[in-house]
Design an enzyme around this catalytic site. Structure first.
Site, mmCIF file in Angstrom:
data_model
loop_
_atom_site.group_PDB
_atom_site.id
_atom_site.type_symbol
_atom_site.label_atom_id
_atom_site.label_comp_id
_atom_site.label_asym_id
_atom_site.label_seq_id
_atom_site.Cartn_x
_atom_site.Cartn_y
_atom_site.Cartn_z
ATOM 1 N N VAL A 143 1.050 -1.474 -0.307
ATOM 2 C CA VAL A 143 0.357 0.345 -0.426
ATOM 3 C C VAL A 143 0.702 1.195 -0.377
ATOM 4 O O VAL A 143 2.177 1.215 0.508
ATOM 5 C CB VAL A 143 -0.936 0.049 1.239
ATOM 6 C CG1 VAL A 143 -1.678 1.318 1.137
ATOM 7 C CG2 VAL A 143 -2.065 -1.430 1.013
ATOM 8 N N ASP A 163 -8.831 11.097 0.488
ATOM 9 C CA ASP A 163 -8.092 11.707 1.452
ATOM 10 C C ASP A 163 -8.062 11.174 2.495
ATOM 11 O O ASP A 163 -8.610 11.487 3.538
ATOM 12 C CB ASP A 163 -9.269 12.833 1.611
ATOM 13 C CG ASP A 163 -8.670 14.815 2.199
ATOM 14 O OD1 ASP A 163 -8.071 14.213 2.200
ATOM 15 O OD2 ASP A 163 -9.326 15.815 2.044
ATOM 16 N N ASN A 209 4.338 8.052 2.152
ATOM 17 C CA ASN A 209 4.181 8.108 2.109
ATOM 18 C C ASN A 209 3.935 10.149 1.657
ATOM 19 O O ASN A 209 4.326 10.891 2.096
ATOM 20 C CB ASN A 209 4.627 8.078 0.373
ATOM 21 C CG ASN A 209 5.204 9.120 -0.669
ATOM 22 O OD1 ASN A 209 6.183 9.437 -0.727
ATOM 23 N ND2 ASN A 209 4.329 9.847 -1.334
ATOM 24 N N TYR A 222 5.295 21.269 9.616
ATOM 25 C CA TYR A 222 5.766 20.719 8.783
ATOM 26 C C TYR A 222 7.731 19.412 9.107
ATOM 27 O O TYR A 222 7.631 18.428 9.553
ATOM 28 C CB TYR A 222 6.430 20.963 7.614
ATOM 29 C CG TYR A 222 7.101 20.018 6.216
ATOM 30 C CD1 TYR A 222 6.905 18.893 6.195
ATOM 31 C CD2 TYR A 222 8.261 20.320 6.203
ATOM 32 C CE1 TYR A 222 7.103 17.903 5.038
ATOM 33 C CE2 TYR A 222 9.299 19.219 5.467
ATOM 34 C CZ TYR A 222 8.353 18.582 4.672
ATOM 35 O OH TYR A 222 8.761 16.529 3.750
ATOM 36 N N LYS A 232 7.343 15.672 11.216
ATOM 37 C CA LYS A 232 8.754 15.044 10.348
ATOM 38 C C LYS A 232 9.476 14.705 11.493
ATOM 39 O O LYS A 232 9.777 13.339 11.890
ATOM 40 C CB LYS A 232 9.397 15.218 9.568
ATOM 41 C CG LYS A 232 8.487 16.244 8.333
ATOM 42 C CD LYS A 232 7.920 14.338 7.671
ATOM 43 C CE LYS A 232 7.532 14.820 5.872
ATOM 44 N NZ LYS A 232 6.447 13.090 5.423
HETATM 45 N N1 LIG Z 1 9.773 16.964 -1.800
HETATM 46 C C1 LIG Z 1 10.987 17.049 -0.843
HETATM 47 O O1 LIG Z 1 11.774 18.281 -1.156
HETATM 48 C C2 LIG Z 1 10.538 15.876 -0.169
HETATM 49 C C3 LIG Z 1 11.788 16.035 1.085
HETATM 50 C C4 LIG Z 1 11.935 15.435 1.847
HETATM 51 C C5 LIG Z 1 10.989 14.722 2.258
HETATM 52 N N2 LIG Z 1 10.006 14.762 1.554
HETATM 53 C C6 LIG Z 1 8.666 13.903 1.919
HETATM 54 O O2 LIG Z 1 8.513 13.007 1.042
HETATM 55 C C7 LIG Z 1 6.719 12.737 0.395
HETATM 56 C C8 LIG Z 1 6.696 13.152 -1.023
HETATM 57 O O3 LIG Z 1 6.306 14.111 -1.092
HETATM 58 P P1 LIG Z 1 6.633 14.861 -2.255
HETATM 59 O O4 LIG Z 1 7.307 15.379 -2.689
HETATM 60 O O5 LIG Z 1 7.159 13.446 -3.384
HETATM 61 O O6 LIG Z 1 5.237 15.137 -2.766
HETATM 62 P P2 LIG Z 1 3.794 16.169 -3.697
HETATM 63 O O7 LIG Z 1 4.744 15.881 -5.247
HETATM 64 O O8 LIG Z 1 3.892 17.099 -3.162
HETATM 65 O O9 LIG Z 1 2.855 14.759 -3.693
HETATM 66 C C9 LIG Z 1 2.019 14.256 -3.174
HETATM 67 C C10 LIG Z 1 1.649 13.433 -2.974
HETATM 68 O O10 LIG Z 1 0.526 12.830 -1.766
HETATM 69 C C11 LIG Z 1 -0.615 13.090 -2.362
HETATM 70 N N3 LIG Z 1 -1.533 13.149 -1.326
HETATM 71 C C12 LIG Z 1 -1.789 14.832 -1.626
HETATM 72 N N4 LIG Z 1 -3.067 15.132 -0.011
HETATM 73 C C13 LIG Z 1 -2.802 14.136 0.028
HETATM 74 C C14 LIG Z 1 -4.333 13.768 1.111
HETATM 75 N N5 LIG Z 1 -4.330 14.450 1.257
HETATM 76 N N6 LIG Z 1 -4.895 12.487 0.651
HETATM 77 C C15 LIG Z 1 -3.748 11.374 -0.161
HETATM 78 N N7 LIG Z 1 -3.083 12.197 -1.248
HETATM 79 C C16 LIG Z 1 -2.615 13.416 -0.678
HETATM 80 C C17 LIG Z 1 -0.733 14.378 -3.913
HETATM 81 O O11 LIG Z 1 -2.153 13.555 -4.395
HETATM 82 P P3 LIG Z 1 -3.533 13.632 -4.608
HETATM 83 O O12 LIG Z 1 -2.606 14.866 -4.677
HETATM 84 O O13 LIG Z 1 -4.349 13.578 -5.892
HETATM 85 O O14 LIG Z 1 -3.949 13.654 -3.437
HETATM 86 C C18 LIG Z 1 0.786 13.150 -4.172
HETATM 87 O O15 LIG Z 1 0.377 12.128 -5.083
HETATM 88 C C19 LIG Z 1 6.574 13.079 1.728
HETATM 89 O O16 LIG Z 1 6.117 12.939 2.633
HETATM 90 C C20 LIG Z 1 7.158 14.201 1.834
HETATM 91 O O17 LIG Z 1 7.391 15.001 3.211
HETATM 92 C C21 LIG Z 1 9.672 15.349 0.321
#
Ligand SMILES: NC(=O)c1ccc[n+]([C@@H]2O[C@H](COP(=O)([O-])OP(=O)(O)OC[C@H]3O[C@@H](n4cnc5c(N)ncnc54)[C@H](OP(=O)(O)O)[C@@H]3O)[C@@H](O)[C@H]2O)c1
Length: 270
Positions: free
Chosen positions: A11, A65, A92, A157, A161
């Site tokens: 999942v 959601d 994630n 945020y 984390k």
């Molecule tokens: N980007 C970074 O620099 C970074 C760095 C370190 C860690 N992270 C972590 O990596 C993970 C993924 O980040 P990312 O950068 O890939 O994020 P992203 O590009 O913003 O993608 C977020 C994903 O989560 C889904 N999502 C958002 N709100 C949701 C909700 N309420 N219910 C269900 N799904 C939801 C979105 O799809 P929908 O909008 O369609 O729901 C999308 O599939 C996160 O945990 C983030 O904290 C990111």
């Protein structure tokens, strides 16, 4: 009465784009069936179709959601409906929030906590007992280097984390001695739409650390999970930084983090 046979899947929450999508591809390449979860149906369907076509694994989707209790419960219902059980859970999905804490609007902070903290905790509580009963599988939580220190101007945020890091390390200890794994991957900034979503794409922390590709992070994360690692920090420089961040005095670190994370528009008075 004999228990109904169910098929194992991984999942993955937030699997329609960004790191979640890369993780879905990585698990599928290793032969895992998938249940992908996000809010947007079209992107989820496109992701599922592409992965199934490229790898031949079974891919189901659940539009939910996860910031709502109902959304989390619906993941379990979807597993039951499709005759599946969660062999692995990848928590994630998360959102960021940038700017002074006191200036966030109404429900913004609670929405972040609901997704980044409550949903991750809820899904783990719902699915980990089955893994322990089967004595296999595991939970991969997506944390961040943000979990290693407080982050002024992204305070909620960073705090969320820190929770993910703490919970993951504690649960990894609780399942030690079983064949179940719990680990956390803590990447630095990634090349996804995450930063733009919270209007932070011009902030110094991105230029300071650079952006890593999601494929590299997904590869390290799955490899680390399989090897039984508890905390995975992809990238050599980030790994060294994380060791420093864990011990650095906050009296020096927190003002530096504030400089990195302060909204640039606000600084220029725009
Ligand atoms: N980007 C970074 O620099 C970074 C760095 C370190 C860690 N992270 C972590 O990596 C993970 C993924 O980040 P990312 O950068 O890939 O994020 P992203 O590009 O913003 O993608 C977020 C994903 O989560 C889904 N999502 C958002 N709100 C949701 C909700 N309420 N219910 C269900 N799904 C939801 C979105 O799809 P929908 O909008 O369609 O729901 C999308 O599939 C996160 O945990 C983030 O904290 C990111």
């Amino acid at each position: 009465m004999a228990e109904r046979e169910t098929a194992p899947v991984t999942v993955i929450t937030g699997a329609s784009e960004g790191l979640g999508l890369a993780l879905a591809r990585e698990f599928a390449r290793a032969g895992h069936g998938l249940l992908l979860v996000a809010r947007g149906r079209a992107a989820l369907e496109a992701a599922a179709g592409g992965i199934a076509r490229d790898t031949g694994v079974r891919v189901e989707i659940q539009v939910a959601d996860l910031a709502s209790r109902k959304g989390c419960a619906s993941v379990v219902t979807a597993l039951e409906k499709h005759g599946l059980h969660a062999d692995y859970l990848v928590n994630n999905a998360a959102l960021g929030l940038s700017g002074p804490y006191a200036e966030h609007e109404g429900g913004e902070v609670m929405r972040l906590v609901d997704l980044n903290v409550r949903a991750l905790s809820d899904l783990t509580a719902r699915l980990l007992p089955g893994m322990i009963a089967r004595d296999r599988g595991g939970v991969l939580n997506v944390g961040s280097m943000a979990g290693f220190f407080p982050g002024p101007y992204q305070a909620a945020y960073y705090a969320s984390k820190a929770y993910v890091l703490s919970l993951s390390e504690a649960l990894a200890q609780e399942v030690a001695g079983t064949n179940v794994r719990v680990c956390v991957v803590a990447p630095g900034p990634l090349a996804t739409r995450f930063h733009a979503r919270m209007g932070a794409q011009r902030d110094y922390y991105i230029r300071f650390q650079g952006l890593m590709g999601v494929e590299q992070v997904a590869r390290s994360a799955r490899a680390g999970l399989v090897r039984g690692r508890r905390v995975i920090v992809p990238g050599a420089i980030n790994w060294v930084s994380a060791q420093f961040l864990r011990v650095a005095p906050h009296i020096l670190l927190v003002p530096f983090a504030a400089w990195l994370l302060r909204r640039r528009e606000a600084r220029r008075g725009v």
